[in-house]
Design a protein around this motif. Structure first.
Motif, PDB file in Angstrom:
ATOM      1  N   ALA A 295      95.403  65.962  -1.882  1.00 15.22           N
ATOM      2  CA  ALA A 295      95.537  67.029  -0.898  1.00 15.22           C
ATOM      3  C   ALA A 295      96.779  67.879  -1.143  1.00 15.22           C
ATOM      4  CB  ALA A 295      95.568  66.436   0.509  1.00 15.22           C
ATOM      5  N   ARG A 296      97.916  67.233  -1.351  1.00 18.40           N
ATOM      6  CA  ARG A 296      99.169  67.971  -1.478  1.00 18.40           C
ATOM      7  C   ARG A 296      99.145  68.906  -2.686  1.00 18.40           C
ATOM      8  NH1 ARG A 296     105.263  65.290  -1.466  1.00 18.40           N
ATOM      9  NH2 ARG A 296     106.419  67.262  -1.530  1.00 18.40           N
ATOM     10  N   SER A 297      98.654  68.414  -3.821  1.00 18.14           N
ATOM     11  CA  SER A 297      98.629  69.247  -5.025  1.00 18.14           C
ATOM     12  C   SER A 297      97.656  70.406  -4.883  1.00 18.14           C
ATOM     13  CB  SER A 297      98.267  68.392  -6.241  1.00 18.14           C
ATOM     14  OG  SER A 297      97.000  67.795  -6.075  1.00 18.14           O
ATOM     15  N   MET A 298      96.552  70.200  -4.165  1.00 24.29           N
ATOM     16  CA  MET A 298      95.575  71.279  -4.002  1.00 24.29           C
ATOM     17  C   MET A 298      96.126  72.392  -3.122  1.00 24.29           C
ATOM     18  SD  MET A 298      91.559  71.017  -3.121  1.00 24.29           S
ATOM     19  CE  MET A 298      90.520  72.478  -3.259  1.00 24.29           C
ATOM     20  N   PHE A 299      96.793  72.041  -2.027  1.00 24.14           N
ATOM     21  CA  PHE A 299      97.383  73.068  -1.171  1.00 24.14           C
ATOM     22  C   PHE A 299      98.519  73.782  -1.889  1.00 24.14           C
ATOM     23  CE2 PHE A 299      95.581  70.427   2.360  1.00 24.14           C
ATOM     24  CZ  PHE A 299      94.706  71.395   2.821  1.00 24.14           C
ATOM     25  N   ALA A 300      99.268  73.055  -2.706  1.00 24.24           N
ATOM     26  CA  ALA A 300     100.352  73.675  -3.466  1.00 24.24           C
ATOM     27  C   ALA A 300      99.804  74.648  -4.514  1.00 24.24           C
ATOM     28  CB  ALA A 300     101.197  72.597  -4.146  1.00 24.24           C
ATOM     29  N   ARG A 301      98.644  74.329  -5.058  1.00 23.43           N
ATOM     30  CA  ARG A 301      98.063  75.167  -6.121  1.00 23.43           C
ATOM     31  C   ARG A 301      97.353  76.394  -5.559  1.00 23.43           C
ATOM     32  NH1 ARG A 301      96.544  78.310  -9.042  1.00 23.43           N
ATOM     33  NH2 ARG A 301      95.489  78.166 -11.070  1.00 23.43           N
ATOM     34  N   PHE A 302      96.580  76.221  -4.481  1.00 26.76           N
ATOM     35  CA  PHE A 302      95.731  77.314  -3.989  1.00 26.76           C
ATOM     36  C   PHE A 302      96.153  77.855  -2.619  1.00 26.76           C
ATOM     37  CE2 PHE A 302      93.024  74.644  -6.713  1.00 26.76           C
ATOM     38  CZ  PHE A 302      92.660  75.585  -7.680  1.00 26.76           C
ATOM     39  N   GLY A 303      97.067  77.193  -1.937  1.00 30.51           N
ATOM     40  CA  GLY A 303      97.494  77.648  -0.619  1.00 30.51           C
ATOM     41  C   GLY A 303      96.522  77.215   0.470  1.00 30.51           C
ATOM     42  N   PHE A 304      96.977  77.341   1.710  1.00 24.33           N
ATOM     43  CA  PHE A 304      96.150  76.914   2.837  1.00 24.33           C
ATOM     44  C   PHE A 304      94.934  77.805   3.033  1.00 24.33           C
ATOM     45  CE2 PHE A 304      99.982  74.575   4.131  1.00 24.33           C
ATOM     46  CZ  PHE A 304      99.420  73.371   4.535  1.00 24.33           C
ATOM     47  N   ARG A 305      95.121  79.124   2.946  1.00 25.02           N
ATOM     48  CA  ARG A 305      93.998  80.020   3.226  1.00 25.02           C
ATOM     49  C   ARG A 305      92.821  79.762   2.307  1.00 25.02           C
ATOM     50  NH1 ARG A 305      93.581  86.387   1.880  1.00 25.02           N
ATOM     51  NH2 ARG A 305      93.358  85.430  -0.176  1.00 25.02           N
ATOM     52  N   ASN A 306      93.057  79.797   1.013  1.00 16.24           N
ATOM     53  CA  ASN A 306      91.971  79.628   0.052  1.00 16.24           C
ATOM     54  C   ASN A 306      91.358  78.241   0.125  1.00 16.24           C
ATOM     55  OD1 ASN A 306      92.468  82.237  -0.849  1.00 16.24           O
ATOM     56  ND2 ASN A 306      93.811  81.561  -2.502  1.00 16.24           N
ATOM     57  N   GLY A 433     101.803  79.087   5.752  1.00 16.31           N
ATOM     58  CA  GLY A 433     102.128  77.680   5.564  1.00 16.31           C
ATOM     59  C   GLY A 433     102.743  77.335   4.228  1.00 16.31           C
ATOM     60  N   HIS A 434     103.249  78.329   3.494  1.00 17.85           N
ATOM     61  CA  HIS A 434     103.794  78.043   2.159  1.00 17.85           C
ATOM     62  C   HIS A 434     104.993  77.101   2.214  1.00 17.85           C
ATOM     63  CE1 HIS A 434     107.485  80.517   2.401  1.00 17.85           C
ATOM     64  NE2 HIS A 434     106.772  81.317   3.192  1.00 17.85           N
ATOM     65  N   GLN A 435     105.726  77.109   3.337  1.00 16.73           N
ATOM     66  CA  GLN A 435     106.883  76.231   3.461  1.00 16.73           C
ATOM     67  C   GLN A 435     106.483  74.764   3.584  1.00 16.73           C
ATOM     68  OE1 GLN A 435     105.598  78.329   5.640  1.00 16.73           O
ATOM     69  NE2 GLN A 435     106.492  78.142   7.691  1.00 16.73           N
ATOM     70  N   LEU A 436     105.214  74.519   3.916  1.00 11.80           N
ATOM     71  CA  LEU A 436     104.708  73.156   3.999  1.00 11.80           C
ATOM     72  C   LEU A 436     103.959  72.742   2.736  1.00 11.80           C
ATOM     73  CD1 LEU A 436     103.276  73.085   7.652  1.00 11.80           C
ATOM     74  CD2 LEU A 436     105.567  72.518   6.872  1.00 11.80           C
ATOM     75  N   SER A 437     103.247  73.684   2.148  1.00 11.67           N
ATOM     76  CA  SER A 437     102.425  73.346   0.977  1.00 11.67           C
ATOM     77  C   SER A 437     103.241  73.261  -0.307  1.00 11.67           C
ATOM     78  CB  SER A 437     101.320  74.396   0.803  1.00 11.67           C
ATOM     79  OG  SER A 437     101.871  75.664   0.480  1.00 11.67           O
ATOM     80  N   GLY A 438     104.396  73.952  -0.355  1.00 12.55           N
ATOM     81  CA  GLY A 438     105.181  73.990  -1.584  1.00 12.55           C
ATOM     82  C   GLY A 438     104.747  75.098  -2.519  1.00 12.55           C
ATOM     83  N   ARG A 439     103.787  75.913  -2.099  1.00 12.29           N
ATOM     84  CA  ARG A 439     103.308  77.020  -2.924  1.00 12.29           C
ATOM     85  C   ARG A 439     104.279  78.189  -2.813  1.00 12.29           C
ATOM     86  NH1 ARG A 439      99.105  81.351  -2.374  1.00 12.29           N
ATOM     87  NH2 ARG A 439      98.055  81.524  -4.401  1.00 12.29           N
ATOM     88  N   LYS A 440     104.633  78.751  -3.941  1.00 12.62           N
ATOM     89  CA  LYS A 440     105.578  79.865  -3.926  1.00 12.62           C
ATOM     90  C   LYS A 440     104.919  81.092  -3.319  1.00 12.62           C
ATOM     91  CE  LYS A 440     108.272  78.426  -7.968  1.00 12.62           C
ATOM     92  NZ  LYS A 440     108.766  78.801  -9.300  1.00 12.62           N
ATOM     93  N   PRO A 441     105.623  81.750  -2.371  1.00 14.41           N
ATOM     94  CA  PRO A 441     105.042  82.955  -1.756  1.00 14.41           C
ATOM     95  C   PRO A 441     104.950  84.105  -2.753  1.00 14.41           C
ATOM     96  CG  PRO A 441     107.314  82.668  -1.053  1.00 14.41           C
ATOM     97  CD  PRO A 441     106.961  81.442  -1.836  1.00 14.41           C
ATOM     98  N   ARG A 442     104.056  85.030  -2.469  1.00 23.64           N
ATOM     99  CA  ARG A 442     103.899  86.189  -3.343  1.00 23.64           C
ATOM    100  C   ARG A 442     105.138  87.059  -3.289  1.00 23.64           C
ATOM    101  NH1 ARG A 442      99.053  89.175  -0.798  1.00 23.64           N
ATOM    102  NH2 ARG A 442     100.308  88.624   1.016  1.00 23.64           N
ATOM    103  N   GLN A 443     105.375  87.761  -4.381  1.00 21.97           N
ATOM    104  CA  GLN A 443     106.459  88.743  -4.425  1.00 21.97           C
ATOM    105  C   GLN A 443     105.990  90.012  -3.742  1.00 21.97           C
ATOM    106  OE1 GLN A 443     109.512  88.179  -5.604  1.00 21.97           O
ATOM    107  NE2 GLN A 443     108.936  86.070  -6.148  1.00 21.97           N
TER     108      GLN A 443
END
Length: 444
Positions: A295-306, A433-443
């Motif tokens: 779960a954690r790696s998937m949210f980090a890779r694709f984000g919560f929305r996707n 939710g990027h602060q929870l998933s670890g996914r870097k936000p878009r520029q």
């Protein structure tokens, strides 16, 4: 699990208590009503007396209720004992989640929620076969007696390992809000349960459902004009929280319906025993547990929305697949379909339960937790009611007894309803939710 464990044991319990299985379904309803009444006050209790203290007390109440169930000798005492169990369960689940949120660093919350979601996925599926096994090879009393040593261990472990980190808040209880929310949630849950499981005449269910809806509307008006309402509905002003609750509730309509439809279809349409059908449906729990590790790696890779939008479609599709099952369908195909459905639902539950706290400040988590718990209970009850209504209408229109085609229709309709959650999740910001998933936000 305890809310479902007696479903396959109703005939044995009813025979022992000198009542009918239909009447005994009031015990199922009593448990759910007790949950609905006391979940809203769980946040206030945690703030006032400390989450750890309330959590341990809730386990104790649940144990006492379990023991009371085991020694019940009439329908009345059994229903009251189940209601006492529900009171303990109402405090345990949301307060336990609140403890996790307060004690877990934000960057580890996805993993923590993944593990916390496992009981919610496995419990409804494991309850019926376990209850059937205990009743068949022991007596129904052991369904409840076994909770006593487990509960005592739970109290001891909670006392030993949970830290006392709460700053107690001596906030006055919103008694009017407690009464209105209790009547609202209990009326809706009881009404829907009675309508879908006719333990009482339908007009009783419709009347209590109407009372629940009116009380809920009155509570909304009350909460808007009170400084510290029992359930702070202003949290819905936050889009991420609102999407988590609304989208998750839409999806749970299907989750509530599937455990009702699937075992019944296997027994009525396939001719399987309750234990055989329970073992088949338990396959989805294997998928649920498996997904927790990714779960954690998937949210980090694709984000919560996707991730949530994709899982909503996959899960709805897996529900629709149930509508194509026949007695001739190879079991390995059924296993695979249920496994995929379990994976999708597990990931979505983890994401929804985590995302709801992404933008909620720490001092508001005790308000957010009971709201999400109430939404979960109500949506599950509505899902069962919709499934029961579909079967009733289908048999009525086609003029025959309940048969396999009625279940197929039910799964197709439920799949469409659950799939509507996609439109709720897809409107989220890609960085939500990027602060929870670890996914870097878009520029930007």
């Amino acid at each position: 699990m305890d809310s479902n464990v007696i479903s396959t044991s109703l005939p044995a319990i009813a025979d022992d208590l000198g009542t009918s299985p239909i009447a005994l379904k009031l015990a199922l309803t009593g448990y759910l009503v007790s949950l609905a009444v006391f979940i809203p006050v769980s946040g206030w209790m945690a703030d006032r007396f400390g989450a750890k203290r309330v959590f341990r007390a809730a386990i104790a109440v649940f144990v006492v209720g379990s023991l009371a169930c085991a020694i019940s000798n009439s329908l009345t005492t059994f229903v009251l004992a189940r209601s006492l169990q529900g009171m303990g369960g109402a405090m345990m689940t949301p307060v336990g989640r609140l403890l996790i949120i307060r004690l877990t660093p934000r960057n580890e919350l996805v993993s923590a929620m993944a593990w916390l979601s496992i009981p919610a996925m496995i419990g409804p599926l494991a309850g019926p076969p376990i209850g059937g096994f205990i009743t068949t090879y022991f007596t129904w009393h052991w369904i409840f007696i076994i909770n006593v040593p487990i509960g005592i261990l739970g109290i001891w472990f909670a006392g030993k390992y949970l830290p006392d980190t709460d700053d107690l808040i001596n906030r006055k209880l919103d008694w009017t809000g407690f009464a209105l929310s209790g009547l609202g949630m209990a009326g809706v849950v009881f009404g829907l349960s009675v309508v879908s499981l006719p333990a009482l005449p339908p007009f009783v269910g419709l009347g209590t459902l109407f009372l629940g809806i009116v009380s809920s509307v009155l509570y909304i008006r009350h909460a808007r004009h009170r400084l510290n309402p029992l359930l702070d509905l202003s949290l819905f002003n936050n889009k991420v929280f609102r999407t988590s609750v609304v989208g998750g509730s839409i999806f749970r309509l299907g989750v509530g319906a599937v455990p009702f439809l699937l075992p019944l279809m296997f027994q009525v349409g396939f001719g399987l025993t309750p234990f055989q059908s329970g073992m088949l449906t338990f396959t989805s729990a294997i998928g649920a547990v498996t997904m927790k590790f990714g779960a954690r790696s998937m949210f980090a890779r694709f984000g919560f929305r996707n991730s949530l939008a994709f899982c909503a479609l996959i899960s709805a599709g897996s529900i629709a697949l149930n509508g194509f099952f026949t007695p001739e369908t190879p079991y390995w195909i059924i296993f695979m379909a249920l496994l995929i459905g379990g994976v999708g639902r597990s990931l979505l539950f983890t994401g929804v339960n985590t995302l709801g706290y992404a933008e909620i400040p720490n001092d508001k988590t005790s308000q957010a937790t009971p709201i999400t718990a109430v939404a979960q209970q109500v949506s599950l009850a509505i899902g069962v009611a919709i499934a029961g209504a579909i079967l009733e209408v289908s048999t009525l229109l086609q003029g025959h007894e309940l048969q396999l085609s009625d279940f197929h229709i039910g799964f197709f309709i439920i799949a469409i309803i659950s799939g509507l959650a996609f439109f709720s999740f897809i409107r989220l910001d890609p960085d939500a939710g990027h602060q929870l998933s670890g996914r870097k936000p878009r520029q930007k």
